[in-house]
Design a protein around this motif. Structure first.
Motif, PDB file in Angstrom:
ATOM      1  N   SER A 154     -12.977  -1.049 -37.517  1.00 51.75           N
ATOM      2  CA  SER A 154     -14.108  -0.796 -36.626  1.00 51.75           C
ATOM      3  C   SER A 154     -15.127  -1.932 -36.693  1.00 51.75           C
ATOM      4  CB  SER A 154     -14.804   0.522 -37.001  1.00 51.75           C
ATOM      5  OG  SER A 154     -13.974   1.622 -36.768  1.00 51.75           O
ATOM      6  N   SER A 155     -15.841  -2.129 -35.609  1.00 50.32           N
ATOM      7  CA  SER A 155     -16.952  -3.076 -35.598  1.00 50.32           C
ATOM      8  C   SER A 155     -18.136  -2.448 -36.326  1.00 50.32           C
ATOM      9  CB  SER A 155     -17.351  -3.381 -34.150  1.00 50.32           C
ATOM     10  OG  SER A 155     -17.874  -2.207 -33.541  1.00 50.32           O
ATOM     11  N   LEU A 187     -14.178  -4.700 -43.013  1.00 51.37           N
ATOM     12  CA  LEU A 187     -15.309  -5.416 -42.424  1.00 51.37           C
ATOM     13  C   LEU A 187     -15.556  -6.716 -43.184  1.00 51.37           C
ATOM     14  CD1 LEU A 187     -17.859  -2.471 -41.929  1.00 51.37           C
ATOM     15  CD2 LEU A 187     -16.642  -3.687 -40.108  1.00 51.37           C
ATOM     16  N   GLU A 191     -20.763  -8.266 -42.073  1.00 53.19           N
ATOM     17  CA  GLU A 191     -20.749  -7.004 -41.335  1.00 53.19           C
ATOM     18  C   GLU A 191     -21.045  -5.820 -42.260  1.00 53.19           C
ATOM     19  OE1 GLU A 191     -17.572  -7.964 -37.771  1.00 53.19           O
ATOM     20  OE2 GLU A 191     -16.794  -7.340 -39.737  1.00 53.19           O
TER      21      GLU A 191
END
Length: 650
Positions: A154-155, A187, A191
């Motif tokens: 996921s971002s 990540l 991030e």
């Protein structure tokens, strides 16, 4: 599935099955047992998981009955949560949970030699909806903490949204707090920092405590960077993970970018380092939960010494057995009480002394009964009840007195065994407030005194037996007054060494012996109040019940009295032995090993010797006794190295 059955019978079989099949079968079976009426009681009884107030803690203002938690990856689909909650845990973890299910069909590899589990995907789970529904069902009373992770890949923006969605769902479901795992899902480091900076926004929506999930492989400089962020004040504490990247040990390039992971004994050293670092860095108010590589009680003490407040069990349950939380709890209790001054001694006449006298009374009564069985066999009131003389009985059947002697001597040996057990349990167990010893005495005595009424239906009242019961019953009642439990001050087992592994087989032998004797006692008592004789008895006597009844209608009533009395005494003895085997066996309990040795000898000697003395040597009739003797001797031999130790050392 306590350790004495898991280590000896179940683990060798389960480790040969495909890992997912083994896990599903084990958890499914435990879950099914826990859901039947009385199932949870059976699980607690087999393991004696009653917890001491000395173990009580608080986590985020939530009271816990034990500092030991259950990792969510032990039972990822919640098949046996109600059962596992009986094992001595204080809280459970749900997770890791992601908003959508993460499914893997690849096998989970189990390395018994290295004590390592290899997971093809560390984020494998059933998804938010199913996990939140499971928390909402509240199958047990333990607080449940949800470990939440963004979907792998996921971002940062998506990760924050997913974490917020899951916190809301689990908050509504009744979770006790959250552990946020955003540093191990792929990540980039910048991030991870970006997500951490947004956590305070999520924290505004809940009053539940937030814990930071710290991957075991996170370098200290990066962990320091996370903890130095202004937003770090929102963390109530941290959960130290237990995963090692699979590629770190296998060297397989194809796994280097996957989420495959290993957990097991090799994680312990890094768990201790992380706990020590975090405690020094964050101070005493920062809550620490750790448990990577925790497979033995001494390792739990090492983690607590390093700074952990709470422990989380995962691979240790698979490799050491389901009794591990109990053993750790006992180690924590011992480390607490051994630093305190001993409590005042319990006076002899308050309670335990009366039980000692009851035991002595049983021994004296057994010796008297043995002497009678060896000599005249029948007392004057027995003959008066029959209206016969000894020659008259010989005239009816020349084996009849031998048969009655056989019943009375086996009863006498059992009485002596009971007396020895009672005296020892009172002197070395009840005297020091041992809960299991008092339970053994209470349960056994209740059965023993109740068995007095078994044979009254046949119309024979034994005045000597009644007098003995009238004298001993007040002693039992007095022994039960003001019987408060005290924590054990005896050293406990800390290592899964060879002596402990052998002791699991020895404990299994005595559990089987207790169950076998209980079944035998019930069977003999049942025969005594119904048919009175079995086929082997009639073959030895060379007669029939009808012939005996025709000779004297009261003969069978007298024999039934002896049989029912012996059956009740054997059941009484069996219950004491079974509770000792289930709950009392421990490292260094020399007095208890001697109790089992000396306590069992009169019963077995009396039962076997009288059969050979009178010539009643039917093999099938004696086979249960031979099996019992084998279990008794094997159990003593296997338990000797463990129970005769002086002291366990860290």
């Amino acid at each position: 599935m306590p350790d004495w059955s898991y280590k000896t019978l179940f683990r060798p079989v389960l480790f040969r099955l495909p890992s997912r099949v083994s896990r599903s079968f084990t958890l499914g079976a435990m879950g099914a047992i826990s859901r039947i009426p009385g199932g949870s009681f059976i699980i607690r009884t087999l393991g004696h998981m009653e917890l001491s107030p000395l173990l009580e803690r608080e986590l985020g203002e939530r009271p816990l009955i034990s500092p030991i938690g259950l990792s969510g990856r032990v039972d990822p689909n919640g098949a046996a949560q109600k059962a596992l909650a009986q094992f001595g845990f204080g809280f459970t973890e749900i997770g890791p949970v992601t908003v959508r299910p993460v499914i893997s069909s690849e096998p989970i590899r189990v390395d018994g030699r290295e004590e390592t589990l290899h997971y093809p995907n560390r984020f494998e789970n059933e998804g938010l909806a199913a996990a939140a529904e499971r928390v909402k069902r509240k199958e047990h009373k333990l607080p449940q903490y949800a470990r939440l992770a963004p979907m792998p890949g996921s971002s940062p923006e998506a990760a924050i949204g997913e974490l917020g969605e899951m916190m809301e769902a689990f908050g509504d479901a009744g979770a006790a707090g959250f552990c946020l795992d955003f540093a191990s899902g792929g990540l980039a480091w910048d991030e991870v920092l970006a997500v951490c900076g947004q956590i305070p926004r999520l924290a505004e929506k809940t009053a539940l405590p937030l814990l930071l999930y710290v991957p075991l492989t996170l370098p200290e400089e990066r962990l320091r960077q996370l903890l130095d962020m202004p937003e770090a004040s929102i963390w109530k504490g941290a959960v130290i993970g237990d995963d090692l990247p699979a590629a770190a040990r296998s060297g397989a390039a194809e796994e280097s970018d996957s989420f495959a992971a290993e957990t097991g004994r090799l994680a312990l050293a890094e768990s201790i380092r992380k706990a020590s670092f975090l405690r020094k860095r964050m101070g005493d108010r920062f809550v620490l939960i750790a448990g990577g590589g925790l497979h033995e009680p001494y390792q739990a003490l090492q983690l607590l010494e390093a700074g952990a407040d709470f422990l989380m069990l995962h691979s240790g349950l698979i490799f050491s057995g389901p009794g591990l939380p109990k053993r750790i709890n006992e180690a924590i209790i011992y480390e607490t009480v051994r630093r305190e001054p001993p409590p005042p001694a319990i006076p002899f006449w308050r309670n335990w002394g009366w039980m000692c006298l009851l035991g002595i009374g049983m021994i004296v009564g057994g010796l008297l009964a043995w002497w009678i069985g060896e000599t005249q066999v029948l007392l004057s009131y027995d003959l008066q009840f029959l209206g016969m003389t000894i020659p008259d009985i010989h005239h009816v059947n020349h084996h009849l007195l031998h048969f009655m002697s056989h019943d009375r001597i086996t009863l006498a040996g059992t009485m002596i065994s009971i007396g020895i057990l009672y005296y020892q349990l009172a002197r070395y167990g009840q005297r020091y407030g041992e809960h299991w010893a008092k339970t053994a005495l209470t349960s056994s005595c209740v059965v023993g005194f109740s068995s007095f009424f078994l044979y009254l239906g046949y119309g024979y009242f034994d005045p000597l037996h009644a007098l003995a019961a009238a004298v001993l019953l007040p002693m039992f009642i007095l022994s039960m007054r003001r019987n408060a439990d005290r924590p054990s001050r005896e050293p406990v087992n800390l290592r899964n060494d060879k002596a402990w592994r052998l002791a699991m087989w020895g404990q299994l032998c005595f559990v089987a012996l207790g169950i076998a004797l209980a079944a035998g006692g019930l069977a003999i008592a049942g025969v005594g109040i119904t048919n009175v004789f079995v086929k082997a008895d009639l073959a030895f006597l060379g007669t029939t019940p009808e012939a005996l009844d025709q000779a004297n209608p009261r003969l069978i009533a007298l024999i039934a009295h002896d049989r029912a009395g012996f059956g009740g005494a054997l059941l009484c003895d069996a219950i004491a032995i079974l509770i000792i085997a289930l709950w009392g066996i421990g490292e260094g309990k020399r007095w208890l090993w001697w109790t089992l040795l000396i306590g069992g000898a009169p019963g077995f000697y009396g039962g076997l010797s009288v059969h050979y003395h009178i010539g009643y040597i039917d093999f099938m009739h004696l086979l249960p006794a031979f099996v019992a003797v084998f279990l008794y001797l094997a159990g003593l031999i296997l338990l000797y190295p463990y129970m005769m130790k002086r002291k366990s050392a860290i």
